[in-house]
Design a protein around this motif. Sequence first.
Motif, PDB file in Angstrom:
ATOM      1  N   LYS A  56      15.172  23.591 -40.672  1.00 12.99           N
ATOM      2  CA  LYS A  56      16.332  24.042 -41.442  1.00 12.99           C
ATOM      3  C   LYS A  56      17.616  23.397 -40.907  1.00 12.99           C
ATOM      4  CE  LYS A  56      18.282  28.368 -43.124  1.00 12.99           C
ATOM      5  NZ  LYS A  56      18.332  29.809 -42.872  1.00 12.99           N
ATOM      6  N   ALA A  57      17.742  23.372 -39.587  1.00 16.01           N
ATOM      7  CA  ALA A  57      18.959  22.830 -38.973  1.00 16.01           C
ATOM      8  C   ALA A  57      19.124  21.343 -39.244  1.00 16.01           C
ATOM      9  CB  ALA A  57      18.928  23.092 -37.475  1.00 16.01           C
ATOM     10  N   HIS A  58      17.996  20.642 -39.409  1.00 21.47           N
ATOM     11  CA  HIS A  58      18.081  19.191 -39.601  1.00 21.47           C
ATOM     12  C   HIS A  58      17.704  18.753 -41.010  1.00 21.47           C
ATOM     13  CE1 HIS A  58      18.090  19.608 -35.251  1.00 21.47           C
ATOM     14  NE2 HIS A  58      18.879  18.520 -35.307  1.00 21.47           N
ATOM     15  N   ILE A  59      17.697  19.724 -41.889  1.00 26.01           N
ATOM     16  CA  ILE A  59      17.427  19.486 -43.316  1.00 26.01           C
ATOM     17  C   ILE A  59      16.237  18.519 -43.462  1.00 26.01           C
ATOM     18  CG2 ILE A  59      18.517  19.122 -45.569  1.00 26.01           C
ATOM     19  CD1 ILE A  59      21.210  18.969 -43.880  1.00 26.01           C
ATOM     20  N   ALA A  60      15.111  18.956 -42.917  1.00 27.20           N
ATOM     21  CA  ALA A  60      13.889  18.125 -42.977  1.00 27.20           C
ATOM     22  C   ALA A  60      12.754  18.979 -43.496  1.00 27.20           C
ATOM     23  CB  ALA A  60      13.562  17.597 -41.589  1.00 27.20           C
ATOM     24  N   ASP A  61      11.765  18.311 -44.169  1.00 25.87           N
ATOM     25  CA  ASP A  61      10.644  19.104 -44.655  1.00 25.87           C
ATOM     26  C   ASP A  61       9.433  19.038 -43.738  1.00 25.87           C
ATOM     27  OD1 ASP A  61      10.119  16.556 -45.147  1.00 25.87           O
ATOM     28  OD2 ASP A  61       9.788  16.745 -47.324  1.00 25.87           O
ATOM     29  N   ASN A  62       9.527  18.192 -42.739  1.00 28.81           N
ATOM     30  CA  ASN A  62       8.467  18.241 -41.719  1.00 28.81           C
ATOM     31  C   ASN A  62       9.064  17.855 -40.360  1.00 28.81           C
ATOM     32  OD1 ASN A  62       8.270  15.329 -41.307  1.00 28.81           O
ATOM     33  ND2 ASN A  62       7.403  15.317 -43.393  1.00 28.81           N
ATOM     34  N   LEU A  63       8.271  18.140 -39.316  1.00 33.57           N
ATOM     35  CA  LEU A  63       8.778  17.960 -37.950  1.00 33.57           C
ATOM     36  C   LEU A  63       9.008  16.488 -37.616  1.00 33.57           C
ATOM     37  CD1 LEU A  63       9.556  19.723 -35.548  1.00 33.57           C
ATOM     38  CD2 LEU A  63       7.219  19.522 -34.704  1.00 33.57           C
ATOM     39  N   GLU A  64       8.191  15.631 -38.223  1.00 34.71           N
ATOM     40  CA  GLU A  64       8.328  14.209 -37.931  1.00 34.71           C
ATOM     41  C   GLU A  64       9.681  13.685 -38.428  1.00 34.71           C
ATOM     42  OE1 GLU A  64       4.856  11.352 -37.400  1.00 34.71           O
ATOM     43  OE2 GLU A  64       5.394  11.231 -39.523  1.00 34.71           O
ATOM     44  N   THR A  65      10.085  14.130 -39.611  1.00 31.83           N
ATOM     45  CA  THR A  65      11.379  13.713 -40.156  1.00 31.83           C
ATOM     46  C   THR A  65      12.511  14.251 -39.270  1.00 31.83           C
ATOM     47  OG1 THR A  65      10.369  13.903 -42.329  1.00 31.83           O
ATOM     48  CG2 THR A  65      12.751  13.648 -42.297  1.00 31.83           C
ATOM     49  N   ALA A  66      12.350  15.527 -38.891  1.00 26.04           N
ATOM     50  CA  ALA A  66      13.369  16.123 -38.013  1.00 26.04           C
ATOM     51  C   ALA A  66      13.467  15.342 -36.702  1.00 26.04           C
ATOM     52  CB  ALA A  66      13.013  17.582 -37.729  1.00 26.04           C
ATOM     53  N   PHE A  67      12.290  14.966 -36.176  1.00 31.55           N
ATOM     54  CA  PHE A  67      12.223  14.203 -34.924  1.00 31.55           C
ATOM     55  C   PHE A  67      12.974  12.880 -35.072  1.00 31.55           C
ATOM     56  CE2 PHE A  67       9.976  11.285 -32.023  1.00 31.55           C
ATOM     57  CZ  PHE A  67       9.985  12.014 -30.849  1.00 31.55           C
ATOM     58  N   MET A  68      12.736  12.196 -36.208  1.00 26.79           N
ATOM     59  CA  MET A  68      13.411  10.911 -36.441  1.00 26.79           C
ATOM     60  C   MET A  68      14.906  11.116 -36.615  1.00 26.79           C
ATOM     61  SD  MET A  68      11.249   8.570 -36.104  1.00 26.79           S
ATOM     62  CE  MET A  68      12.086   7.138 -36.749  1.00 26.79           C
ATOM     63  N   ASN A  69      15.278  12.218 -37.280  1.00 27.16           N
ATOM     64  CA  ASN A  69      16.707  12.509 -37.456  1.00 27.16           C
ATOM     65  C   ASN A  69      17.397  12.742 -36.102  1.00 27.16           C
ATOM     66  OD1 ASN A  69      16.475  12.312 -40.175  1.00 27.16           O
ATOM     67  ND2 ASN A  69      16.393  14.533 -40.558  1.00 27.16           N
ATOM     68  N   ILE A  70      16.686  13.427 -35.233  1.00 32.35           N
ATOM     69  CA  ILE A  70      17.294  13.762 -33.925  1.00 32.35           C
ATOM     70  C   ILE A  70      17.344  12.545 -33.016  1.00 32.35           C
ATOM     71  CG2 ILE A  70      16.985  15.134 -31.812  1.00 32.35           C
ATOM     72  CD1 ILE A  70      15.686  17.293 -33.724  1.00 32.35           C
ATOM     73  N   TYR A  71      16.195  11.850 -32.896  1.00 28.46           N
ATOM     74  CA  TYR A  71      16.141  10.760 -31.909  1.00 28.46           C
ATOM     75  C   TYR A  71      16.451   9.385 -32.502  1.00 28.46           C
ATOM     76  CZ  TYR A  71      14.132  14.306 -28.915  1.00 28.46           C
ATOM     77  OH  TYR A  71      13.948  15.435 -28.179  1.00 28.46           O
ATOM     78  N   GLY A  72      16.308   9.252 -33.810  1.00 29.98           N
ATOM     79  CA  GLY A  72      16.678   8.040 -34.511  1.00 29.98           C
ATOM     80  C   GLY A  72      16.176   6.784 -33.842  1.00 29.98           C
ATOM     81  N   GLY A  73      17.126   5.897 -33.490  1.00 31.72           N
ATOM     82  CA  GLY A  73      16.799   4.592 -32.902  1.00 31.72           C
ATOM     83  C   GLY A  73      15.995   4.722 -31.630  1.00 31.72           C
ATOM     84  N   GLU A  74      16.293   5.756 -30.861  1.00 30.54           N
ATOM     85  CA  GLU A  74      15.602   5.964 -29.582  1.00 30.54           C
ATOM     86  C   GLU A  74      14.084   6.084 -29.787  1.00 30.54           C
ATOM     87  OE1 GLU A  74      15.749   9.356 -26.141  1.00 30.54           O
ATOM     88  OE2 GLU A  74      17.401   9.313 -27.562  1.00 30.54           O
ATOM     89  N   ALA A  75      13.721   6.899 -30.796  1.00 29.53           N
ATOM     90  CA  ALA A  75      12.309   7.113 -31.083  1.00 29.53           C
ATOM     91  C   ALA A  75      11.690   5.876 -31.711  1.00 29.53           C
ATOM     92  CB  ALA A  75      12.156   8.297 -32.028  1.00 29.53           C
ATOM     93  N   LEU A  76      12.479   5.205 -32.540  1.00 34.83           N
ATOM     94  CA  LEU A  76      11.986   3.998 -33.200  1.00 34.83           C
ATOM     95  C   LEU A  76      11.711   2.900 -32.173  1.00 34.83           C
ATOM     96  CD1 LEU A  76      11.451   3.379 -36.157  1.00 34.83           C
ATOM     97  CD2 LEU A  76      13.681   2.227 -36.249  1.00 34.83           C
ATOM     98  N   GLU A  77      12.662   2.762 -31.266  1.00 36.34           N
ATOM     99  CA  GLU A  77      12.507   1.776 -30.181  1.00 36.34           C
ATOM    100  C   GLU A  77      11.235   2.065 -29.408  1.00 36.34           C
ATOM    101  OE1 GLU A  77      15.607   1.322 -27.128  1.00 36.34           O
ATOM    102  OE2 GLU A  77      16.916   0.809 -28.831  1.00 36.34           O
ATOM    103  N   ASP A  78      11.051   3.362 -29.160  1.00 36.87           N
ATOM    104  CA  ASP A  78       9.884   3.796 -28.408  1.00 36.87           C
ATOM    105  C   ASP A  78       8.604   3.449 -29.161  1.00 36.87           C
ATOM    106  OD1 ASP A  78       8.708   5.049 -26.248  1.00 36.87           O
ATOM    107  OD2 ASP A  78       8.464   6.906 -27.400  1.00 36.87           O
ATOM    108  N   ALA A  79       8.663   3.679 -30.478  1.00 39.79           N
ATOM    109  CA  ALA A  79       7.488   3.398 -31.314  1.00 39.79           C
ATOM    110  C   ALA A  79       7.183   1.910 -31.362  1.00 39.79           C
ATOM    111  CB  ALA A  79       7.716   3.949 -32.717  1.00 39.79           C
ATOM    112  N   ILE A  80       8.253   1.112 -31.480  1.00 42.45           N
ATOM    113  CA  ILE A  80       8.074  -0.351 -31.552  1.00 42.45           C
ATOM    114  C   ILE A  80       7.547  -0.860 -30.206  1.00 42.45           C
ATOM    115  CG2 ILE A  80       9.284  -2.564 -31.769  1.00 42.45           C
ATOM    116  CD1 ILE A  80      11.206  -1.059 -33.723  1.00 42.45           C
TER     117      ILE A  80
END
Lengths: 243, 431
Positions: free
Chosen positions: A219-243
């Motif tokens: 609700k706080a991050h206007i996301a319909d699943n945790l993965e989207t919320a995770f990407m919203n919170i960590y953004g580039g940091e998580a993407l960098e990690d994934a790459i």
Amino acid sequence: MLEIKNVSKSFKDFTVLRDVNLTFDRGVYGLLSPNGAGKTTLIKMIVTLLHPDSGEILWNGENIASLDGSYRELVGYLPQKFGYYRDDSPTQFLTYMAALNGVDAAVAKERCQKLLERVGLGDVTHKKMKKFSGGMIQRVGIANALMNDPQIVIFDEPTAGLDPMERVRFRHILAELGKTKIVILSTHIVSDIENIADQVVMIKDHEVYACDTIEAILKAHIADNLETAFMNIYGGEALEDAI
Amino acid sequence: MRFWNILWGEMRRYWRPFTLIVVAALLLMWNVLFGSSSFAERKGTDPAIAYDLSVEYSERFGETIDPNERAEVEADYEKALAALNDQYEKYMGQYDIHSEDDCHLLYSAADAARNKDYESEDYRKGAERWDADNLEELAETCNQIFWDKISYEIAHRKQMLESILRWAEHVDEWEQFVASLPTIDRSSLEERTKEWEIANEYSPSSEKRLTQVMQANSGRLSLLECVYDAGESFQGHFQFWGALIFILCGLIVLPLPVGNRVSGVTAMQYSTRTGRRVIFAQSGGAILNTLLVNAAVDGWFTAIFFLRAKNTLHLWNCPMNLCSYPRILWLDLTFGQFVWLSYGKVLLLSLALTGILFVLSHLSKNYLPALALAVPSVILFIKLSYEMDYMLNIDLYAWFIYPLTLLVSAVVAMAAVMIFVNRTRKADYAD
């Protein structure tokens, strides 16, 4: 109740955790953040392998440092790298670790058999672990974390090496444990905790960013699943990690 | 009870199958390489015969022999020599063999016959003198006579007695030397010490000690005189087998802590109720293993020592200070006390080494640095133990060096273990 009060930890000049405040009561807690955020450091402080630079960790109001062994006997721990003796069978290793945990030999023997069956290793209890696959070893680690019938169970990246069937079996175990114990599950894999965590703890910029139910975080991050919320919170940091 | 369970668990882990195999292989290797240097090893070897002779003499004369007894020994020697010659004559005369040259000729002729080299000079000479059809058989008989147990023992007896008498000739000269010590100048003393193959000058205190020993035992000789070879074999035993004890300590102690760290078991152990106190069980296990290794390597040696001679009491009581080899010790030790002191030295040094290796192995993050630290440590202790065999000699070291070395080794090891254990109980564990 396990309370973490104003805990900070640095290695040399690098601050890993800053002013962490958390409270854990019965239930499953998902510790979610990208790699290197400080999850393992937090866990190692909870199991007393590391000591906080400042702040304190309390179990039922008492500092765990002063409780020493009587606190650790309440903790079950599966580290990221589960250490075992290759020449031991699961039974030998689990009973040895139970002895270190102060579990009576007869109780340990009985509990060992039950737990190995529970994690699907009932037919290889006396086989040497050097012949086991990564997933089987991980299941021995899960059984080991439960050998002393702990009040606090901590799993650090527990699903590494587990196949889909085993993951399902593991989730069932977690859900059951969460009814009576504090279960802390550290992972950077969102799906691991999406269905079972009662609360999710997120660490960002070395501090606790969120500690709430999944619904509240979505609700706080206007996301319909945790993965989207995770990407919203960590953004580039998580993407960098994934790459 | 729980501590003993954990200790048993740690002991089991020290003795993993690979370690057992390597320990067994090393014991076998040492037995092959150095076994014959110990009197206790094989009946019939030089040290074993020398040892049996020493027991016989010590039971006949007591711990020392005075000038009268020495005369008796001399007469004994003459008789033994005569008996030896009689035996040679008796055996060899039958075959027309009267000298060593005759024997050599017979062997060469037999060799030529074996190789069917009938044209050779040796064969021709041998065949002319002895029965050409039986040269090989004759050579074998000759060989047996030379090397059978009886003549071999006689040869040894001769060697031992000669050694005693040779030394007896020097006693007077020694006594004169000792008597002149206070009056001669240092440069002259230096010449004399060189003459006696003594490495260093005598200090005033060692001069005093030397004078005291020689005056107290005027004219008497230790029966250890007869056991020169046996004494050497004891020294050989403590050096070679002592070195093995140090190597085994390293081999058993090192892999467990390093392996635990590399595999991640240490973190698992530290997170249990026992926590870092598991160190106590591990160090207890390491100490027990060292005691076990000492008992296993030296125990059989002591057992054989007792079993081989029914009454070793006189031999045990032979003074160390009156041997033929100029070996005057700071302490008035009997042979038995010297043996126990040597056991004790190896035991204490091996315990100190275990402590140091225990700490080094816990500080190493993997096997390479652990080996890089452990190998020089083991070599250092082997060299130290070897050197300590000479530290009681008055002409090489001051009297306090031996106990000081033992004390320093023990204190350094204990301090290292205590500091490490204390630090481990408080510090962060990062794998």
